[in-house]
Enzyme design. Structure first.
Site: not given
Length: 328
Positions: A98, A196
């Site tokens: 993250n 993506h």
């Protein structure tokens, strides 16, 4: 006391079934227009505030989509990815997967605007879900109805992010297990991987495929050799800072070209290449690559709604945070 193995397995199965039923019940409590009577302007505030950022920086759209995914896969869609670490706790936000998330300022701005209109009513978890949808739609991607009514979680632990977020080097067996553990099927895996089609990656997320795939200074044989040559020009050994488009030449456009590059063995991550190693996911890659986008927008919308219901807190569970970065 030693619990007999058969009883132990049976007990674990009962726990899993109980959790699935509980999560399903919580998800059913979500509904479209949840705030309509108490805060009718809520969704417009979210969209307008999000648009003010995306218009200036369209690259935030994939970042905000990724934030929603990373939130939902750890403790469910409860806004736990937004919580800051404290002196006594390292939160999800600071876990390695993250540390490259961007867009927290968008969530904070939306929350601030909503609080001015409807104080202590709207959860940060709902804001994350709506912002992800609006960000994608604002760059001409698909739209979907977002069921609302999530509550915010009070727990955020760095190690849980490491344990629950599928890394870019997962193989197909690991990916399927990860998604299935969240109630998502193999088609959802193929569809959500299509996210993506927008965004970028740091070289460090895939450089082992270029320079040291098996620890012997070799390259990944599943990656197109000509593409390896191109990537090496952008990513030198040990380069952790340079960035590469995940869908070269189309990284700012939400389309199906991702599936075409995966079919050509040019998917950037091992997890992209892994989609070719399963009948269901490979068939979906080929469908989208060959058809030029048959139902992809609808499929993506459906899978996003499904993902947005993972492990939600509703009713009296959790809380409504005053600010998204800290529990009340």
């Amino acid at each position: 006391m030693i619990i007999p193995k058969l009883f132990s397995v049976f007990f674990l199965q009962l726990v899993c079934v109980h959790l699935l039923v509980l999560n399903g019940a919580n998800a059913q409590a979500l509904k479209e227009g949840f705030y309509k009577s108490k805060c009718p302007s809520f969704e417009a505030i979210v969209k307008n505030t999000t648009a003010s950022f995306i218009s200036q920086a369209p690259s935030l759209a994939p970042a905000l989509l990724r934030m929603h995914f990373h939130d939902c896969f750890v403790r469910g869609c409860d806004g736990s990815v937004l919580i800051n670490s404290t002196s006594s706790n390292q939160a999800e936000k600071d876990a390695i997967p993250n540390q490259t998330i961007r867009g927290f300022q968008v969530i904070d701005a939306v929350k601030s605007a909503v609080e001015k209109k409807c104080r202590s009513l709207v959860s940060c978890a709902d804001i994350v879900a709506l912002v992800a949808r609006d960000a994608v739609t604002l760059i001409n991607g698909p739209s979907w109805s977002v069921p609302l009514g999530r509550r915010d979680g009070r727990v955020s632990i760095s190690s849980e992010a490491l344990a629950n977020l599928p890394p870019p080097f997962f193989n197909i067996t690991q990916l399927k297990a990860s998604f299935r553990s969240k109630g998502l099927n193999d088609k959802d895996l193929a569809v959500l991987s299509g996210g993506h089609t927008i965004g970028i990656s740091h070289c460090s997320s895939f450089s082992n495929r270029l320079y040291n795939f098996t620890g012997r200074g070799d390259t990944d044989p599943s990656l197109d050799p000509n593409y390896i040559v191109q990537l090496k020009k952008k990513c030198s050994p040990g380069d952790a800072n340079s960035i590469v488009e995940m869908d070269p030449g189309s990284a700012k456009i939400f389309d199906t070209s991702y599936y075409s590059i995966v079919k050509k063995r040019r998917g950037l991550f091992e997890a992209d290449a892994a989609l070719l190693n399963d009948n269901v996911t490979r068939a979906y890659v080929q469908l989208q690559a060959n058809s030029g986008g048959s139902n992809f927008f609808k499929d993506f919308a459906d899978s996003m709604v499904k993902m947005g219901k993972i492990g939600v807190l509703t009713g009296n569970s959790g809380e409504i945070r005053k600010i998204c970065s800290a529990i009340n």
